[in-house]
Design a protein around this motif. Structure first.
Motif, short mmCIF file in Angstrom:
data_model
loop_
_atom_site.label_atom_id
_atom_site.label_comp_id
_atom_site.label_asym_id
_atom_site.label_seq_id
_atom_site.Cartn_x
_atom_site.Cartn_y
_atom_site.Cartn_z
N SER A 1 0.81 -1.22 0.00
CA SER A 1 0.00 0.00 0.00
C SER A 1 0.85 1.27 0.00
CB SER A 1 -0.92 0.01 1.22
OG SER A 1 -0.17 0.15 2.43
N SER A 2 2.17 1.13 0.07
CA SER A 2 3.05 2.28 0.15
C SER A 2 3.56 2.71 -1.22
CB SER A 2 4.26 1.95 1.04
OG SER A 2 5.24 2.97 0.98
N VAL A 3 3.75 4.01 -1.40
CA VAL A 3 4.34 4.53 -2.64
C VAL A 3 5.77 4.01 -2.81
CG1 VAL A 3 5.25 6.63 -1.58
CG2 VAL A 3 4.66 6.64 -4.01
N PHE A 4 6.39 3.57 -1.71
CA PHE A 4 7.77 3.08 -1.77
C PHE A 4 7.87 1.57 -1.94
CE2 PHE A 4 7.80 6.94 0.93
CZ PHE A 4 8.52 7.76 0.09
N TYR A 5 6.76 0.92 -2.18
CA TYR A 5 6.76 -0.54 -2.32
C TYR A 5 7.65 -0.98 -3.47
CZ TYR A 5 4.94 -5.27 -3.13
OH TYR A 5 4.81 -6.64 -3.31
N GLY A 6 8.68 -1.76 -3.15
CA GLY A 6 9.59 -2.26 -4.17
C GLY A 6 10.48 -1.22 -4.80
N LYS A 7 10.52 -0.01 -4.22
CA LYS A 7 11.27 1.10 -4.83
C LYS A 7 12.57 1.42 -4.10
CE LYS A 7 8.12 1.85 -7.95
NZ LYS A 7 7.31 3.07 -8.01
N VAL A 8 12.86 0.72 -3.01
CA VAL A 8 14.01 1.05 -2.18
C VAL A 8 15.21 0.17 -2.54
CG1 VAL A 8 14.92 1.11 0.18
CG2 VAL A 8 12.54 1.81 -0.28
N ASP A 9 16.33 0.82 -2.84
CA ASP A 9 17.59 0.10 -3.04
C ASP A 9 18.17 -0.18 -1.66
OD1 ASP A 9 20.11 -0.81 -3.60
OD2 ASP A 9 20.64 0.81 -4.97
N THR A 10 17.84 -1.34 -1.14
CA THR A 10 18.16 -1.66 0.26
C THR A 10 19.66 -1.81 0.52
OG1 THR A 10 17.83 -4.03 -0.16
CG2 THR A 10 15.92 -2.76 0.59
N ASP A 11 20.45 -1.94 -0.53
CA ASP A 11 21.91 -2.08 -0.36
C ASP A 11 22.62 -0.74 -0.34
OD1 ASP A 11 21.86 -4.88 -0.29
OD2 ASP A 11 21.91 -5.00 -2.48
N ASN A 12 21.88 0.35 -0.58
CA ASN A 12 22.52 1.65 -0.71
C ASN A 12 21.76 2.70 0.10
OD1 ASN A 12 24.87 1.38 -2.68
ND2 ASN A 12 23.22 0.33 -3.79
N ILE A 13 22.15 2.78 1.37
CA ILE A 13 21.52 3.69 2.32
C ILE A 13 22.60 4.53 2.98
CG2 ILE A 13 20.15 3.88 4.44
CD1 ILE A 13 18.89 1.17 3.70
N ALA A 14 22.39 5.84 3.04
CA ALA A 14 23.33 6.76 3.68
C ALA A 14 22.67 7.38 4.90
CB ALA A 14 23.76 7.85 2.72
N ALA A 15 23.48 7.72 5.89
CA ALA A 15 23.04 8.52 7.03
C ALA A 15 23.67 9.90 6.91
CB ALA A 15 23.45 7.87 8.34
N ALA A 16 22.84 10.93 7.05
CA ALA A 16 23.33 12.30 6.95
C ALA A 16 22.66 13.15 8.01
CB ALA A 16 23.04 12.88 5.56
N GLY A 17 23.33 14.22 8.42
CA GLY A 17 22.72 15.09 9.40
C GLY A 17 23.54 16.34 9.65
N HIS A 18 22.92 17.28 10.37
CA HIS A 18 23.53 18.58 10.66
C HIS A 18 23.72 18.75 12.16
CE1 HIS A 18 22.71 23.01 11.56
NE2 HIS A 18 23.93 22.99 11.06
N SER A 19 24.89 19.24 12.56
CA SER A 19 25.18 19.55 13.95
C SER A 19 25.04 18.29 14.82
CB SER A 19 24.28 20.69 14.42
OG SER A 19 24.75 21.23 15.64
N GLN A 20 24.13 18.29 15.80
CA GLN A 20 23.93 17.06 16.57
C GLN A 20 23.52 15.92 15.64
OE1 GLN A 20 21.18 15.19 20.13
NE2 GLN A 20 21.41 17.41 20.09
N GLY A 21 22.81 16.26 14.57
CA GLY A 21 22.44 15.25 13.57
C GLY A 21 23.63 14.68 12.84
#
Length: 217
Positions: A73-93
């Motif tokens: 039911s999600s717009v992201f169904y089957g659309k995620v490249d699960t092998d390529n995920i980054a974490a990003a953030g600012h300051s404390q993030g």
């Protein structure tokens, strides 16, 4: 959530960026930056927490987007490249992104923007990380936080300081840093050879007169 305009009509998978806010900062402050990431071909999942340091919120965000990838039911169904995920953030993030990257095997690379990184935490990170800072950042001083973190990480790393950059550059003038942020994601999540050359000695970032103190390892 931000995503490329062609996602709903496409059969391809898209790499993901999980985002963490600075201390007390609402996610809306980063909308222009995060929209630029989505326009470059990334699904962006931005956590709404305003206290993110330990990285657990970003790992929870990874859980969320992977759950949506399996939800018909999600717009992201089957659309995620699960092998390529980054974490990003600012300051404390940015600190969160380093901690999440160190602890979560699903995260492939890290972007820390003006990150209040602790050296002992950064020492646990062995994945590619790009530390961005600004020469006029008087809130998170590079000499106290960013450079020591760069020195402590055990894996591939890049450091660069935007001339005249302040702590909130990524909020108020994100175009000053977005191109290199996107190139970092392209290099590590899309295996883009041209983007990889940006971050080597003698590459585009090291030769850009708008930046200084470039380092890579």
């Amino acid at each position: 959530m931000f995503y490329p305009s062609d996602l709903t009509e496409s059969n391809r998978e898209y790499p993901v960026i999980v985002w963490a806010n600075g201390t007390g900062c609402i996610t809306q402050l980063y909308f222009n930056l995060l929209k630029s990431f989505a326009a470059a071909g990334y699904i962006v999942a931005a956590d709404t927490s305003v206290m993110t340091a330990d990285g657990t919120a970003q790992s929870d965000t990874v859980d969320y987007i992977l759950e949506k990838n399996g939800d018909p039911s999600s717009v992201f169904y089957g659309k995620v490249d699960t092998d390529n995920i980054a974490a990003a953030g600012h300051s404390q993030g940015g600190r969160s992104a380093v901690n999440a990257g160190a602890a979560d095997s699903r995260i492939k690379c890290v972007l820390s923007i003006a990150g209040s990184n602790f050296k002992y935490e950064a020492a646990k990170l062995s994945k590619p990380v790009f530390f961005m800072t600004g020469t006029l950042d008087l809130m998170v001083l590079s000499s106290m936080w960013v450079k020591p973190a760069y020195g402590a990480v055990t894996g591939p790393a890049v450091y660069a300081s935007l001339k005249g950059g302040v702590h909130t550059t990524c909020i108020f003038t994100p175009d000053k840093i977005s191109a290199y942020a996107i190139a970092w994601f392209d290099a590590n999540l899309k295996d883009d050879d041209a983007a990889k050359t940006v971050f080597v000695s003698g590459g585009a970032l090291s030769n850009d007169s708008n930046w200084k103190d470039f380092m890579c390892k």
